[in-house]
Structures are given as structure tokens and as C-alpha cells.
Design a protein around this motif. Structure first.
Motif, short mmCIF file in Angstrom:
data_model
loop_
_atom_site.label_atom_id
_atom_site.label_comp_id
_atom_site.label_asym_id
_atom_site.label_seq_id
_atom_site.Cartn_x
_atom_site.Cartn_y
_atom_site.Cartn_z
N MET A 1 29.29 -43.27 59.91
CA MET A 1 29.60 -42.90 61.28
C MET A 1 30.43 -44.01 61.91
SD MET A 1 26.98 -42.03 64.37
CE MET A 1 27.01 -40.27 64.46
N GLY A 2 31.56 -43.66 62.53
CA GLY A 2 32.46 -44.63 63.12
C GLY A 2 31.95 -45.20 64.42
N LYS A 3 32.48 -46.35 64.75
CA LYS A 3 32.12 -47.02 65.99
C LYS A 3 32.75 -46.27 67.17
CE LYS A 3 33.87 -51.14 67.21
NZ LYS A 3 34.14 -52.58 67.14
N LYS A 4 31.96 -46.05 68.22
CA LYS A 4 32.47 -45.35 69.40
C LYS A 4 33.42 -46.27 70.17
CE LYS A 4 31.09 -42.88 73.52
NZ LYS A 4 30.01 -42.43 74.38
N LYS A 5 34.58 -45.73 70.53
CA LYS A 5 35.56 -46.50 71.28
C LYS A 5 35.12 -46.68 72.72
CE LYS A 5 39.69 -45.21 68.74
NZ LYS A 5 41.08 -44.76 68.87
N LYS A 6 35.40 -47.85 73.26
CA LYS A 6 35.15 -48.11 74.67
C LYS A 6 36.28 -47.50 75.48
CE LYS A 6 32.94 -52.35 73.38
NZ LYS A 6 33.41 -53.45 72.60
N ARG A 7 35.93 -46.83 76.58
CA ARG A 7 36.92 -46.12 77.39
C ARG A 7 37.30 -46.97 78.60
NH1 ARG A 7 35.57 -42.06 81.52
NH2 ARG A 7 37.50 -41.08 82.15
N ILE A 8 38.59 -47.09 78.82
CA ILE A 8 39.12 -47.78 79.98
C ILE A 8 40.03 -46.82 80.73
CG2 ILE A 8 40.63 -49.64 80.79
CD1 ILE A 8 39.70 -51.30 78.43
N VAL A 9 39.80 -46.70 82.04
CA VAL A 9 40.66 -45.87 82.88
C VAL A 9 41.66 -46.80 83.56
CG1 VAL A 9 40.78 -44.27 84.82
CG2 VAL A 9 38.84 -44.16 83.24
N LEU A 10 42.92 -46.62 83.23
CA LEU A 10 44.00 -47.43 83.78
C LEU A 10 44.76 -46.58 84.78
CD1 LEU A 10 45.62 -50.09 83.61
CD2 LEU A 10 47.00 -48.99 81.85
N VAL A 11 44.82 -47.03 86.02
CA VAL A 11 45.53 -46.29 87.06
C VAL A 11 46.91 -46.91 87.19
CG1 VAL A 11 45.54 -45.59 89.48
CG2 VAL A 11 43.37 -45.76 88.24
N ASN A 16 55.12 -48.08 80.51
CA ASN A 16 55.27 -49.32 79.73
C ASN A 16 54.00 -50.18 79.86
OD1 ASN A 16 57.86 -48.80 78.74
ND2 ASN A 16 58.80 -49.58 80.60
N LYS A 17 53.41 -50.22 81.04
CA LYS A 17 52.18 -50.97 81.25
C LYS A 17 51.04 -50.37 80.43
CE LYS A 17 51.57 -52.37 85.41
NZ LYS A 17 51.28 -52.43 86.85
N VAL A 18 50.97 -49.05 80.40
CA VAL A 18 49.94 -48.35 79.62
C VAL A 18 50.10 -48.68 78.14
CG1 VAL A 18 49.03 -46.10 78.95
CG2 VAL A 18 49.76 -46.49 81.31
N ASN A 19 51.31 -48.60 77.64
CA ASN A 19 51.56 -48.90 76.23
C ASN A 19 51.25 -50.36 75.89
OD1 ASN A 19 52.31 -46.27 75.58
ND2 ASN A 19 54.43 -46.63 76.13
N GLU A 20 51.54 -51.25 76.84
CA GLU A 20 51.23 -52.67 76.63
C GLU A 20 49.72 -52.88 76.54
OE1 GLU A 20 52.44 -57.01 78.51
OE2 GLU A 20 52.91 -55.20 79.63
N ASP A 28 40.12 -50.38 69.28
CA ASP A 28 38.71 -50.34 69.69
C ASP A 28 38.52 -49.69 71.05
OD1 ASP A 28 37.88 -51.59 67.39
OD2 ASP A 28 37.84 -53.59 68.27
N PHE A 29 39.63 -49.46 71.76
CA PHE A 29 39.55 -48.93 73.12
C PHE A 29 40.33 -47.62 73.24
CE2 PHE A 29 38.77 -53.40 73.50
CZ PHE A 29 37.78 -53.49 74.47
N GLU A 30 39.77 -46.73 74.03
CA GLU A 30 40.46 -45.50 74.40
C GLU A 30 40.99 -45.73 75.82
OE1 GLU A 30 39.44 -41.01 75.90
OE2 GLU A 30 37.94 -42.08 74.74
N ILE A 31 42.31 -45.74 75.95
CA ILE A 31 42.93 -45.96 77.26
C ILE A 31 43.27 -44.61 77.86
CG2 ILE A 31 44.82 -47.06 78.52
CD1 ILE A 31 43.03 -49.05 77.02
N GLU A 32 42.65 -44.30 78.99
CA GLU A 32 42.98 -43.08 79.72
C GLU A 32 43.85 -43.47 80.91
OE1 GLU A 32 40.93 -39.61 82.45
OE2 GLU A 32 39.66 -40.74 81.07
N ASN A 33 45.05 -42.94 80.93
CA ASN A 33 45.96 -43.25 82.03
C ASN A 33 45.88 -42.17 83.09
OD1 ASN A 33 48.12 -44.57 83.39
ND2 ASN A 33 49.48 -42.98 82.64
#
Length: 66
Positions: A1-11, A16-20, A28-33
Motif C-alpha cells: 500500500m502506497g504512502k498517502k500524499k499530503k494535500r496542500i491548497v495553493l491559492v 508558474n508559481k504552482v509548477n514551482e 510526496d505532496f498533492e498540490i491543489e491550485n
């Protein structure tokens, strides 16, 4: 079973900032824009501006934001 990714909400409307963020944080992180139109207070303090915008975004989204 894989490690659950930590979710970050980026406003941000800046893709370009999101991709950076994705590049720096890696897989390791799921970035939600989320793009929100938030008024920006007038201040000489970048800290005050960022804190105010984060509070306003939290009020709308009801989740911790960056």
C-alpha cells in the motif's frame, strides 16, 4: 500500500508559481491550485498582505491554504 500524499491548497492565479511548488515539493505532496479573486490590502508589509489574503481565502474555502 502506497504512502498517502499530503494535500496542500495553493491559492494563486500564477501557474508558474504552482509548477514551482510542485517541482520543489516533489511527489510526496498533492498540490491543489485554486484561483480566487481576493482584494489586496494596501500595506508596505508583505507579511501583512500575505496574512490578510490567506485569512480571506480560508474564510471562503474553509481549509488551510498557502
Amino acid at each position: 500500500m502506497g504512502k498517502k500524499k499530503k494535500r496542500i491548497v495553493l491559492v494563486s492565479g500564477n501557474l508558474n508559481k504552482v509548477n514551482e511548488f510542485k517541482e520543489i515539493l516533489g511527489s510526496d505532496f498533492e498540490i491543489e491550485n485554486v484561483k480566487l479573486e481576493i482584494d489586496e490590502i494596501q500595506s508596505m508589509s508583505v507579511t501583512q498582505i500575505c496574512e490578510d489574503k490567506a485569512r480571506r481565502a480560508f474564510f471562503v474555502l474553509k481549509v488551510p491554504v498557502m
